[in-house]
Design an enzyme around this catalytic site. Structure first.
Site, short mmCIF file in Angstrom:
data_model
loop_
_atom_site.label_atom_id
_atom_site.label_comp_id
_atom_site.label_asym_id
_atom_site.label_seq_id
_atom_site.Cartn_x
_atom_site.Cartn_y
_atom_site.Cartn_z
N GLU A 93 0.82 -1.21 0.00
CA GLU A 93 0.00 0.00 0.00
C GLU A 93 0.85 1.26 0.00
O GLU A 93 1.98 1.25 0.49
CB GLU A 93 -0.86 0.07 1.25
CG GLU A 93 -0.95 -1.19 1.98
CD GLU A 93 -1.66 -1.08 3.30
OE1 GLU A 93 -2.52 -1.93 3.49
OE2 GLU A 93 -1.38 -0.20 4.11
N CYS A 106 3.17 8.17 1.98
CA CYS A 106 3.66 7.12 2.87
C CYS A 106 3.85 5.87 2.00
O CYS A 106 2.93 5.44 1.31
CB CYS A 106 2.62 6.89 3.96
SG CYS A 106 3.06 5.55 5.05
#
Ligand code: SAH
Ligand code: SF4
Length: 353
Positions: A93, A106
Protein backbone atom coordinates in the site's frame (compact mmCIF):
# COMPACT_ATOMS: atom_id res chain seq x y z
CA UNK A 1 5.37 -14.58 -21.67
CA UNK A 2 7.18 -12.33 -19.20
CA UNK A 3 5.73 -8.82 -18.97
CA UNK A 4 7.83 -5.99 -20.38
CA UNK A 5 10.31 -4.51 -17.89
CA UNK A 6 9.21 -1.25 -16.27
CA UNK A 7 11.22 1.74 -17.48
CA UNK A 8 12.47 2.56 -13.96
CA UNK A 9 14.03 -0.87 -13.57
CA UNK A 10 16.83 0.57 -15.75
CA UNK A 11 19.48 2.76 -14.17
CA UNK A 12 20.42 6.04 -15.87
CA UNK A 13 23.41 4.32 -17.50
CA UNK A 14 21.36 1.35 -18.66
CA UNK A 15 18.69 3.59 -20.20
CA UNK A 16 21.35 5.68 -21.93
CA UNK A 17 22.89 2.49 -23.32
CA UNK A 18 19.48 1.35 -24.58
CA UNK A 19 19.01 4.75 -26.22
CA UNK A 20 22.45 4.55 -27.84
CA UNK A 21 21.59 1.08 -29.17
CA UNK A 22 18.48 2.67 -30.73
CA UNK A 23 20.44 5.53 -32.31
CA UNK A 24 19.01 8.05 -29.87
CA UNK A 25 21.11 10.67 -28.03
CA UNK A 26 21.89 10.36 -24.33
CA UNK A 27 19.84 13.45 -23.38
CA UNK A 28 16.61 11.62 -24.23
CA UNK A 29 17.05 9.77 -20.93
CA UNK A 30 16.65 13.01 -19.03
CA UNK A 31 13.58 13.90 -21.12
CA UNK A 32 11.92 10.56 -20.34
CA UNK A 33 12.66 10.93 -16.62
CA UNK A 34 11.37 14.50 -16.62
CA UNK A 35 8.09 13.28 -18.09
CA UNK A 36 7.81 10.56 -15.45
CA UNK A 37 8.52 13.15 -12.76
CA UNK A 38 5.73 15.29 -14.19
CA UNK A 39 3.22 12.47 -14.02
CA UNK A 40 3.12 11.22 -17.62
CA UNK A 41 0.93 8.14 -17.81
CA UNK A 42 2.24 6.82 -21.14
CA UNK A 43 5.27 7.08 -23.42
CA UNK A 44 2.91 8.54 -26.02
CA UNK A 45 2.47 11.64 -23.82
CA UNK A 46 6.20 12.45 -23.95
CA UNK A 47 5.75 15.05 -26.67
CA UNK A 48 9.33 16.23 -27.11
CA UNK A 49 10.51 12.64 -27.70
CA UNK A 50 10.32 11.67 -31.41
CA UNK A 51 7.30 9.50 -32.23
CA UNK A 52 9.37 6.55 -33.51
CA UNK A 53 11.33 6.47 -30.25
CA UNK A 54 8.16 6.74 -28.15
CA UNK A 55 6.73 3.76 -30.05
CA UNK A 56 9.93 1.82 -29.51
CA UNK A 57 9.90 2.61 -25.77
CA UNK A 58 6.26 1.53 -25.62
CA UNK A 59 7.04 -1.77 -27.36
CA UNK A 60 9.85 -2.62 -24.93
CA UNK A 61 8.87 -1.10 -21.57
CA UNK A 62 6.01 -0.41 -19.20
CA UNK A 63 5.57 2.95 -17.46
CA UNK A 64 5.19 1.15 -14.12
CA UNK A 65 5.06 -2.38 -12.76
CA UNK A 66 2.42 -1.51 -10.13
CA UNK A 67 -1.24 -2.44 -10.69
CA UNK A 68 -3.72 -0.61 -8.45
CA UNK A 69 -6.17 -3.18 -7.08
CA UNK A 70 -8.03 -1.16 -4.43
CA UNK A 71 -8.36 2.51 -3.54
CA UNK A 72 -9.79 4.01 -0.39
CA UNK A 73 -10.39 7.70 0.39
CA UNK A 74 -10.67 9.50 3.71
CA UNK A 75 -10.64 12.97 5.28
CA UNK A 76 -12.99 14.34 2.62
CA UNK A 77 -10.69 13.30 -0.18
CA UNK A 78 -7.50 14.65 1.41
CA UNK A 79 -6.18 11.14 1.98
CA UNK A 80 -5.97 8.47 -0.72
CA UNK A 81 -4.73 4.99 -0.02
CA UNK A 82 -3.94 2.62 -2.88
CA UNK A 83 -3.24 -1.09 -2.71
CA UNK A 84 -0.95 -2.17 -5.55
CA UNK A 85 -0.31 -5.64 -6.85
CA UNK A 86 3.36 -6.29 -7.64
CA UNK A 87 4.70 -8.50 -10.41
CA UNK A 88 4.45 -12.00 -9.02
CA UNK A 89 1.33 -11.36 -6.95
CA UNK A 90 2.23 -9.77 -3.61
CA UNK A 91 0.60 -6.47 -2.73
CA UNK A 92 1.66 -3.26 -0.96
CA UNK A 93 0.00 0.00 0.00
CA UNK A 94 0.87 3.65 -0.44
CA UNK A 95 -0.98 6.59 1.12
CA UNK A 96 -1.13 10.15 -0.24
CA UNK A 97 -1.88 12.83 2.37
CA UNK A 98 -2.69 16.36 1.20
CA UNK A 99 -2.07 19.35 3.51
CA UNK A 100 -2.27 23.08 2.91
CA UNK A 101 1.50 23.44 2.56
CA UNK A 102 2.64 20.00 1.40
CA UNK A 103 1.71 16.62 -0.03
CA UNK A 104 3.18 13.59 1.70
CA UNK A 105 3.39 10.03 0.46
CA UNK A 106 3.66 7.12 2.87
CA UNK A 107 5.48 4.38 1.04
CA UNK A 108 6.07 0.61 1.47
CA UNK A 109 9.48 -1.06 1.28
CA UNK A 110 8.47 -4.72 1.72
CA UNK A 111 5.38 -6.84 1.07
CA UNK A 112 4.66 -7.77 4.67
CA UNK A 113 7.23 -7.38 7.42
CA UNK A 114 9.52 -9.86 9.14
CA UNK A 115 9.66 -7.97 12.47
CA UNK A 116 6.18 -8.87 13.76
CA UNK A 117 5.24 -6.07 16.19
CA UNK A 118 2.04 -7.30 17.90
CA UNK A 119 0.07 -4.03 17.44
CA UNK A 120 0.78 -3.74 13.70
CA UNK A 121 -1.51 -4.99 10.93
CA UNK A 122 1.44 -5.60 8.55
CA UNK A 123 3.18 -7.85 11.03
CA UNK A 124 0.16 -10.18 11.18
CA UNK A 125 0.52 -11.51 7.65
CA UNK A 126 3.31 -13.83 6.55
CA UNK A 127 6.30 -11.97 5.12
CA UNK A 128 6.12 -11.73 1.32
CA UNK A 129 9.27 -10.27 -0.18
CA UNK A 130 11.55 -7.27 -0.43
CA UNK A 131 10.59 -4.62 -2.97
CA UNK A 132 13.03 -3.66 -5.71
CA UNK A 133 14.19 -0.04 -5.81
CA UNK A 134 12.04 0.63 -8.88
CA UNK A 135 8.93 -0.69 -7.12
CA UNK A 136 9.52 1.78 -4.29
CA UNK A 137 10.13 4.67 -6.70
CA UNK A 138 7.07 3.70 -8.76
CA UNK A 139 4.84 4.29 -5.72
CA UNK A 140 6.11 7.87 -5.72
CA UNK A 141 5.73 8.25 -9.49
CA UNK A 142 2.15 7.04 -9.16
CA UNK A 143 1.49 9.62 -6.42
CA UNK A 144 3.00 12.33 -8.62
CA UNK A 145 0.57 11.33 -11.37
CA UNK A 146 -2.39 11.45 -9.00
CA UNK A 147 -1.38 14.83 -7.57
CA UNK A 148 -0.43 16.39 -10.92
CA UNK A 149 -4.07 16.19 -12.04
CA UNK A 150 -4.96 18.32 -8.99
CA UNK A 151 -2.17 20.82 -9.64
CA UNK A 152 -0.22 19.55 -6.62
CA UNK A 153 3.39 18.48 -6.21
CA UNK A 154 4.66 15.59 -4.16
CA UNK A 155 6.87 17.28 -1.56
CA UNK A 156 7.54 14.69 1.18
CA UNK A 157 8.01 10.91 1.32
CA UNK A 158 7.91 8.83 4.51
CA UNK A 159 8.92 5.15 4.64
CA UNK A 160 6.13 4.33 7.06
CA UNK A 161 4.02 1.96 4.99
CA UNK A 162 4.45 -1.79 4.95
CA UNK A 163 7.80 -3.28 5.80
CA UNK A 164 11.01 -2.56 7.66
CA UNK A 165 13.12 -0.33 5.38
CA UNK A 166 16.41 -1.26 7.07
CA UNK A 167 15.71 -4.95 6.38
CA UNK A 168 15.69 -4.09 2.66
CA UNK A 169 18.64 -1.77 2.91
CA UNK A 170 20.17 -1.76 -0.57
CA UNK A 171 16.89 -1.18 -2.42
CA UNK A 172 15.77 1.48 0.05
CA UNK A 173 19.01 3.46 -0.26
CA UNK A 174 18.90 3.14 -4.05
CA UNK A 175 15.27 4.32 -4.06
CA UNK A 176 16.13 7.32 -1.86
CA UNK A 177 18.89 8.28 -4.29
CA UNK A 178 16.38 8.17 -7.14
CA UNK A 179 13.64 10.01 -5.24
CA UNK A 180 16.11 12.80 -4.55
CA UNK A 181 17.83 12.72 -7.98
CA UNK A 182 17.39 16.19 -9.54
CA UNK A 183 16.77 14.48 -12.92
CA UNK A 184 13.94 12.40 -11.47
CA UNK A 185 11.70 13.36 -8.53
CA UNK A 186 14.09 15.91 -6.96
CA UNK A 187 12.71 15.48 -3.44
CA UNK A 188 15.27 16.76 -0.95
CA UNK A 189 16.56 13.99 1.39
CA UNK A 190 15.55 16.26 4.26
CA UNK A 191 11.96 15.73 3.17
CA UNK A 192 12.34 11.97 3.17
CA UNK A 193 11.79 10.11 6.44
CA UNK A 194 13.10 6.56 6.87
CA UNK A 195 11.37 4.91 9.82
CA UNK A 196 12.91 1.86 11.47
CA UNK A 197 12.18 -0.54 14.29
CA UNK A 198 15.90 -0.41 15.06
CA UNK A 199 18.42 -2.43 13.02
CA UNK A 200 21.53 -0.85 14.53
CA UNK A 201 24.18 -1.91 11.94
CA UNK A 202 22.02 -0.52 9.12
CA UNK A 203 21.44 2.76 10.97
CA UNK A 204 25.22 3.14 11.26
CA UNK A 205 25.64 2.33 7.58
CA UNK A 206 22.95 4.85 6.60
CA UNK A 207 24.90 7.55 8.44
CA UNK A 208 27.81 7.07 6.04
CA UNK A 209 25.81 7.11 2.76
CA UNK A 210 25.92 10.88 2.41
CA UNK A 211 22.15 11.14 1.94
CA UNK A 212 20.93 13.05 5.00
CA UNK A 213 17.41 11.65 5.22
CA UNK A 214 15.44 12.18 8.40
CA UNK A 215 15.68 9.11 10.60
CA UNK A 216 12.64 8.02 12.61
CA UNK A 217 13.05 5.41 15.32
CA UNK A 218 9.96 3.42 16.30
CA UNK A 219 10.67 3.44 20.01
CA UNK A 220 7.28 2.75 21.69
CA UNK A 221 8.94 1.77 24.97
CA UNK A 222 12.01 3.01 26.84
CA UNK A 223 12.74 -0.16 28.82
CA UNK A 224 13.90 -3.43 27.29
CA UNK A 225 11.40 -5.57 29.14
CA UNK A 226 8.43 -3.83 27.43
CA UNK A 227 10.14 -3.09 24.13
CA UNK A 228 11.12 -6.76 23.78
CA UNK A 229 7.37 -7.43 23.47
CA UNK A 230 6.21 -4.42 21.45
CA UNK A 231 9.13 -4.39 18.99
CA UNK A 232 10.61 -7.91 19.02
CA UNK A 233 13.86 -6.88 17.24
CA UNK A 234 14.72 -5.21 20.57
CA UNK A 235 15.83 -8.62 21.84
CA UNK A 236 18.68 -8.40 19.38
CA UNK A 237 19.28 -4.64 19.46
CA UNK A 238 18.45 -3.28 22.93
CA UNK A 239 16.97 0.15 23.34
CA UNK A 240 19.92 2.03 24.89
CA UNK A 241 22.28 0.87 22.14
CA UNK A 242 19.64 1.82 19.60
CA UNK A 243 19.38 5.36 20.93
CA UNK A 244 23.19 5.62 20.88
CA UNK A 245 23.21 4.56 17.22
CA UNK A 246 20.46 7.08 16.41
CA UNK A 247 22.40 9.81 18.19
CA UNK A 248 25.44 8.77 16.14
CA UNK A 249 23.32 9.34 13.04
CA UNK A 250 22.27 12.76 14.36
CA UNK A 251 25.90 13.70 15.06
CA UNK A 252 27.05 12.62 11.59
CA UNK A 253 24.25 14.24 9.62
CA UNK A 254 23.21 17.14 11.85
CA UNK A 255 19.64 15.88 11.47
CA UNK A 256 17.35 15.70 14.46
CA UNK A 257 16.02 12.17 15.00
CA UNK A 258 12.30 11.61 15.29
CA UNK A 259 11.26 9.07 17.95
CA UNK A 260 7.86 7.47 17.30
CA UNK A 261 5.70 6.32 20.19
CA UNK A 262 2.46 4.53 19.31
CA UNK A 263 0.19 5.13 22.29
CA UNK A 264 -1.34 1.95 23.73
CA UNK A 265 -3.71 2.45 26.66
CA UNK A 266 -2.41 1.03 29.92
CA UNK A 267 0.64 -0.42 28.16
CA UNK A 268 3.05 2.45 27.43
CA UNK A 269 1.08 5.61 28.35
CA UNK A 270 1.75 5.69 32.08
CA UNK A 271 3.70 8.19 34.15
CA UNK A 272 6.48 5.63 34.51
CA UNK A 273 6.79 5.35 30.72
CA UNK A 274 6.89 9.12 30.27
CA UNK A 275 9.66 9.42 32.87
CA UNK A 276 11.70 6.59 31.35
CA UNK A 277 11.38 8.22 27.95
CA UNK A 278 12.62 11.52 29.37
CA UNK A 279 15.67 9.82 30.92
CA UNK A 280 16.46 7.81 27.77
CA UNK A 281 16.42 10.84 25.47
CA UNK A 282 18.00 13.33 27.82
CA UNK A 283 20.32 15.69 25.91
CA UNK A 284 19.71 13.88 22.62
CA UNK A 285 18.99 15.67 19.33
CA UNK A 286 15.44 14.36 19.40
CA UNK A 287 11.83 15.00 18.57
CA UNK A 288 9.11 12.78 20.02
CA UNK A 289 6.08 11.93 17.91
CA UNK A 290 3.14 10.44 19.78
CA UNK A 291 0.91 8.34 17.51
CA UNK A 292 -2.53 7.43 18.89
CA UNK A 293 -2.95 3.69 18.22
CA UNK A 294 -5.05 3.01 15.13
CA UNK A 295 -7.13 -0.02 16.18
CA UNK A 296 -6.23 -3.32 14.52
CA UNK A 297 -8.58 -6.30 14.76
CA UNK A 298 -7.50 -9.29 16.81
CA UNK A 299 -4.98 -7.36 18.89
CA UNK A 300 -5.36 -6.79 22.63
CA UNK A 301 -4.58 -3.06 22.35
CA UNK A 302 -6.67 0.12 22.52
CA UNK A 303 -5.92 3.79 22.01
CA UNK A 304 -5.78 5.97 25.15
CA UNK A 305 -8.41 8.71 25.53
CA UNK A 306 -7.49 12.32 24.71
CA UNK A 307 -6.93 13.27 28.33
CA UNK A 308 -4.36 10.49 28.81
CA UNK A 309 -2.56 11.51 25.62
CA UNK A 310 -2.49 15.15 26.80
CA UNK A 311 -1.11 14.28 30.21
CA UNK A 312 1.52 11.92 28.77
CA UNK A 313 2.59 14.68 26.40
CA UNK A 314 2.82 17.18 29.25
CA UNK A 315 4.95 14.80 31.32
CA UNK A 316 7.39 14.28 28.46
CA UNK A 317 7.52 18.01 27.68
CA UNK A 318 8.26 18.75 31.31
CA UNK A 319 11.52 16.86 30.79
CA UNK A 320 12.61 19.37 28.12
CA UNK A 321 11.78 17.21 25.11
CA UNK A 322 10.10 18.38 21.91
CA UNK A 323 6.82 16.50 21.51
CA UNK A 324 4.01 16.48 18.98
CA UNK A 325 0.92 14.33 18.71
CA UNK A 326 0.59 12.96 15.17
CA UNK A 327 -2.79 13.66 13.63
CA UNK A 328 -4.82 10.58 12.92
CA UNK A 329 -4.95 11.29 9.19
CA UNK A 330 -6.36 8.44 7.18
CA UNK A 331 -8.06 6.46 9.90
CA UNK A 332 -11.09 5.81 7.72
CA UNK A 333 -8.73 4.85 4.91
CA UNK A 334 -7.14 2.21 7.17
CA UNK A 335 -3.97 4.23 6.89
CA UNK A 336 -1.99 2.60 9.65
CA UNK A 337 0.42 0.33 7.85
CA UNK A 338 -0.98 -2.90 6.54
CA UNK A 339 -4.59 -2.11 7.25
CA UNK A 340 -5.96 -1.68 3.75
CA UNK A 341 -4.19 -4.86 2.76
CA UNK A 342 -5.83 -6.57 5.71
CA UNK A 343 -9.31 -5.34 4.78
CA UNK A 344 -8.94 -6.48 1.18
CA UNK A 345 -7.70 -9.85 2.39
CA UNK A 346 -10.80 -10.11 4.53
CA UNK A 347 -12.91 -9.31 1.47
CA UNK A 348 -14.42 -6.20 2.93
CA UNK A 349 -13.40 -3.84 0.17
CA UNK A 350 -14.53 -3.68 -3.43
CA UNK A 351 -11.51 -3.78 -5.75
CA UNK A 352 -10.87 -1.14 -8.42
CA UNK A 353 -12.79 -2.04 -11.56
N1 SAH B 1 8.73 -0.83 9.94
C1 SAH B 1 9.03 0.53 10.13
C2 SAH B 1 8.25 1.45 9.22
C3 SAH B 1 6.80 1.14 8.98
S1 SAH B 1 5.71 1.30 10.35
C4 SAH B 1 8.84 0.92 11.58
O1 SAH B 1 8.27 0.14 12.35
O2 SAH B 1 9.31 1.99 11.94
C5 SAH B 1 5.52 3.04 10.53
C6 SAH B 1 5.06 3.48 11.91
O3 SAH B 1 3.66 3.11 12.12
C7 SAH B 1 5.85 2.83 13.04
O4 SAH B 1 6.24 3.81 13.99
C8 SAH B 1 4.85 1.86 13.59
O5 SAH B 1 5.15 1.52 14.90
C9 SAH B 1 3.53 2.59 13.42
N2 SAH B 1 2.34 1.73 13.52
C10 SAH B 1 2.21 0.44 13.16
N3 SAH B 1 0.95 -0.01 13.42
C11 SAH B 1 0.27 1.04 13.96
C12 SAH B 1 -1.06 1.19 14.44
N4 SAH B 1 -1.93 0.22 14.40
N5 SAH B 1 -1.40 2.40 14.94
C13 SAH B 1 -0.51 3.43 14.96
N6 SAH B 1 0.74 3.33 14.51
C14 SAH B 1 1.15 2.15 14.03
FE1 SF4 C 1 7.12 -4.17 10.75
FE2 SF4 C 1 7.09 -1.59 11.42
FE3 SF4 C 1 4.83 -3.08 11.52
FE4 SF4 C 1 6.79 -3.52 13.30
S1 SF4 C 1 5.56 -1.62 13.07
S2 SF4 C 1 5.66 -5.10 12.15
S3 SF4 C 1 8.60 -3.13 12.08
S4 SF4 C 1 5.98 -2.55 9.70
Amino acid sequence: MDPKPPILSLSATELEKWLADHDAPEYRRKQVWTWLARGASSFGAMRDVPKALRDELDREFRITSLHPIAVSQADNGLTTKTLFELDGGHSVEAVVMRYSDRSTLCISSQAGCPIGCPFCATGKFPFGRNLNAHEIVEQAVDAVRLLAVEGRRLSHVVFMGMGEPMANYRAVVESVRRLSDPDLLAISPRRIVVSTSGLIPRIEQLGSENIPVTLAISLHAARDELRDVLVPINRKYPVRELVDAAQGYADKTGRRVSYEWVMLAGVNDTERDAKELGVLLKRKLAHVNLIPFNPVEDTPYRAPDRASIRSFKALVEAQSLNVTVRDTRGREADAACGQLHERVMRNKLVPVS
